[in-house]
Design an enzyme around this catalytic site. Sequence first.
Site, PDB file in Angstrom:
ATOM      1  N   ARG A  67      11.276  -0.858  26.504  1.00 17.09           N
ATOM      2  CA  ARG A  67      11.711   0.527  26.312  1.00 17.09           C
ATOM      3  C   ARG A  67      13.183   0.583  25.903  1.00 17.09           C
ATOM      4  O   ARG A  67      13.560   1.366  25.029  1.00 17.09           O
ATOM      5  CB  ARG A  67      11.478   1.323  27.599  1.00 17.09           C
ATOM      6  CG  ARG A  67      10.019   1.612  27.884  1.00 17.09           C
ATOM      7  CD  ARG A  67       9.819   2.393  29.177  1.00 17.09           C
ATOM      8  NE  ARG A  67       9.972   1.558  30.355  1.00 17.09           N
ATOM      9  CZ  ARG A  67      10.907   1.717  31.286  1.00 17.09           C
ATOM     10  NH1 ARG A  67      11.797   2.694  31.174  1.00 17.09           N
ATOM     11  NH2 ARG A  67      10.964   0.918  32.336  1.00 17.09           N
TER      12      ARG A  67
ATOM     13  N   ASN B 181      15.668   0.670  33.287  1.00 19.22           N
ATOM     14  CA  ASN B 181      15.301  -0.233  34.381  1.00 19.22           C
ATOM     15  C   ASN B 181      15.420  -1.695  33.982  1.00 19.22           C
ATOM     16  O   ASN B 181      14.868  -2.572  34.651  1.00 19.22           O
ATOM     17  CB  ASN B 181      13.889   0.059  34.904  1.00 19.22           C
ATOM     18  CG  ASN B 181      13.583   1.537  35.000  1.00 19.22           C
ATOM     19  OD1 ASN B 181      12.708   2.021  34.299  1.00 19.22           O
ATOM     20  ND2 ASN B 181      14.308   2.248  35.840  1.00 19.22           N
TER      21      ASN B 181
ATOM     22  N   GLY C 138      10.033   3.368  37.162  1.00 17.73           N
ATOM     23  CA  GLY C 138      10.825   3.271  35.896  1.00 17.73           C
ATOM     24  C   GLY C 138      11.308   4.608  35.337  1.00 17.73           C
ATOM     25  O   GLY C 138      10.844   5.649  35.727  1.00 17.73           O
ATOM     26  N   SER C 139      12.197   4.546  34.544  1.00 14.71           N
ATOM     27  CA  SER C 139      12.735   5.743  33.887  1.00 14.71           C
ATOM     28  C   SER C 139      13.548   5.335  32.666  1.00 14.71           C
ATOM     29  O   SER C 139      13.886   4.163  32.499  1.00 14.71           O
ATOM     30  CB  SER C 139      13.638   6.552  34.829  1.00 14.71           C
ATOM     31  OG  SER C 139      12.957   6.896  36.010  1.00 14.71           O
ATOM     32  N   ASN C 140      13.880   6.307  31.830  1.00 19.07           N
ATOM     33  CA  ASN C 140      14.758   6.099  30.679  1.00 19.07           C
ATOM     34  C   ASN C 140      15.945   7.048  30.773  1.00 19.07           C
ATOM     35  O   ASN C 140      15.806   8.179  31.264  1.00 19.07           O
ATOM     36  CB  ASN C 140      14.050   6.400  29.356  1.00 19.07           C
ATOM     37  CG  ASN C 140      12.760   5.632  29.165  1.00 19.07           C
ATOM     38  OD1 ASN C 140      12.683   4.447  29.464  1.00 19.07           O
ATOM     39  ND2 ASN C 140      11.737   6.313  28.654  1.00 19.07           N
TER      40      ASN C 140
END
Length: 774
Positions: A495, A474, A231-233
């Site tokens: 998120r 994601n 995952g990432s933002n």
Amino acid sequence: MIPITGADLKSSLPDTSGTVRLSGLDGHVDIFRDGFGIPHVRAGSAHDAFFGQGFATAQDRLWHMEVDRRRAYGRWAEYAGKQGLEQDIIMRRFQIGRSVRTDYQVVNADTRSMIDAYAAGVNAFIETTESLPVEYGIVGSRPEPWTPWDCMAVYKVRHILMGGFEGKLWRARLVNALGPERAAELWQDAHEGQLLIVPPGAEYDGPVADALEEFAAGLTSISGLSSVDAGSNSWVLSGGRTASGKPLMAGDPHRALDSPNVYYQNHVSCPEFDVVGLSFPGLPGFPHFGHNAHVAWCVTHAMADYQDLYIERFKDGSPDEYEFRGTWRLADVRHEVIQVRGGRTAEIEVATTDHGPVIAGNPSTGHAIAFKYTATAQANRGFESMLQMLGATCVDETEEAMRGWVDPCNNFLMSDVHGHFGYLTRGKVPIRTMANAWLPVPGWTGDHEWQGYIPFEEMPRSREPRPGYVVTANNRIAGSEYPHHLSLEYAPDYRARRITERIGPLDNATVDDMAAVHAERVSIPGTVYARLLGRIDPLEGNAERARQLVAAWDGSMERDSAAPAIYSATRRALHETLLRHLLGPLAEDAVSATGRGAPSHLRRLEARFVRMARADDRSPLPAGEDWRSSMSQALVEGVAYLTNLLGDDVESWTWGKVHLTRPRHPLSDSFPDAAELLDPPSIPMGGDGDTPQAASFSPADPFAITSTSVARYVFDTGDWSASRWVVPLGASGHPGSPHYADQAPIWSEVGLVPMLYDWARIADEAESRQVLGP
């Protein structure tokens, strides 16, 4: 192993000053290192710039590069011993080495020149240095020359396990263990009502995916495979809503916390480009995060489906022949020998069919699974995109540079100094039957072959959308109107929602405003469960005090607060109870698994639990239970767990006492006597896997952080010198360097350091300067 000391760590550090005369350069290369040891490389030509990038990276990260290279080629056990053997067997089966040699031959001349120059710079350091990384002394070895295709291998090994094939194996196990009807119930789509990336702010209103038909159809194919063996933002804000009038872009990639860190901060300049960003040690350029004088770019994982599994039917008595459309084809079978430090060598057979390498099962038994992956299924020219993006002058050119990008599929954000910004799903996604998306499919029928790729023009994209922002975390990319299959699996939108709520109201925003979003720690599931705990009947003793703390909690996962620890322990107990009830014989495997198969499914189930708890849907609960009784019992179990771990003082059960990083050097397990000198310090953190400040943990090892922000950044297209970044350890990979973990305290406080770009300032403030001369 030869014992090492702190003095050994210091003596292994490279010389980063003075002048070094090297063959292979056209002119002089300056390498300035700033106060955090980050190299800034300036050269008179692109060739020399990449040479300098390779040289500087080898100075700081040669051992890091060595580890990734050996893992890619299935040679890690030569250093790590038997602990590395299973990993080597898997990687030999993936056959990365064969694929990258092919890739190197097919990329265009300019890309080969880039890679050749970088490899030459690495080898120049190896050949001239008087001090190698201390790890070579520990394992009693010296580095082999760095080949150009090694550059490609270290990139592929970092991404081959980011696809979806493990999820397909897990779904096959679900069907075999529970039957298609029950498996389908447990795989109902978890994305109804989720935030979309395109268009920003919209929610998914399409049909809930029905797994039953695909599961039932695939049951016959997988019935014989029941025992077969991250995952990432990111976000961008329009210049119409910033103080400078130009876009601001920020984010953070989430990966395992390696030692040293997966990403390497550096800056490379020549007349053709001037780029600062995060690179993968061993690979030239800046494929994921960076900016030049005109454009900034960043990525998150798109969660796309670009890896398929084919069940191959092998001929009785002839394990090198497999069936395809009624005929027998010869598999390519090779004998591999794996050297094991301090142990016996291992010998394996590696088979390849037209679908790809056989990664599971045994052809001698009649069936095995072949792996088809966009990055290895055919010659991969995606590396050509990296050179094109370095010189892009606007968002349009940056997007066009991604036309040939292959792997991984990313949510790709771009912004430029002209005020433009945009989003693109970049990468190759094959077109094939939906059966491929769910399970391993029969390879012998010919019914599930790839029919090309989604055309570049039809990949999801957005340019200056009306809300004035784009957020990627994601989450689901597109709505039901999108005509192509991208994925069955996305992250819950927790998120994405929190980031949207933070940046949505911003006007006249600054870099500080963007940086503050990195510290967003409110957990949406936490607020749901806290409300439920506030409604249950009062308990006794510590359980009641714990209930009161969580009931009054705002959902923010602060490291100095007890409520997040109580919530997390309660949630763990609740979800384990539900999973054991629902998964039956697979429950133990599910809660202790790693990878992207069972854990990904668990995240889907857990997201459903949160929605069901909020709606008082009791269908996942054991007979006779409701959410209040289940939450009450889970709280009692969670409190007992924390009491045993931390004592009787409920207020002292702060999240940071149990929620810590545990960075481990790659050699620490094999050479435990050296671990104390090699391992970076452990750090307490806030947040969890559901918050923008990412800090995930495994149910099998609560609550040690297994995945976190391995970099944070803010790009200011209105003033590049105002941009900032940070990594969780440091620029250097040498345990004896002052820059091995000097950014860790800043990172732990969610702070950032200057991303230096102005060359006058770089030269004036440099900690050291080195000149490479021909």
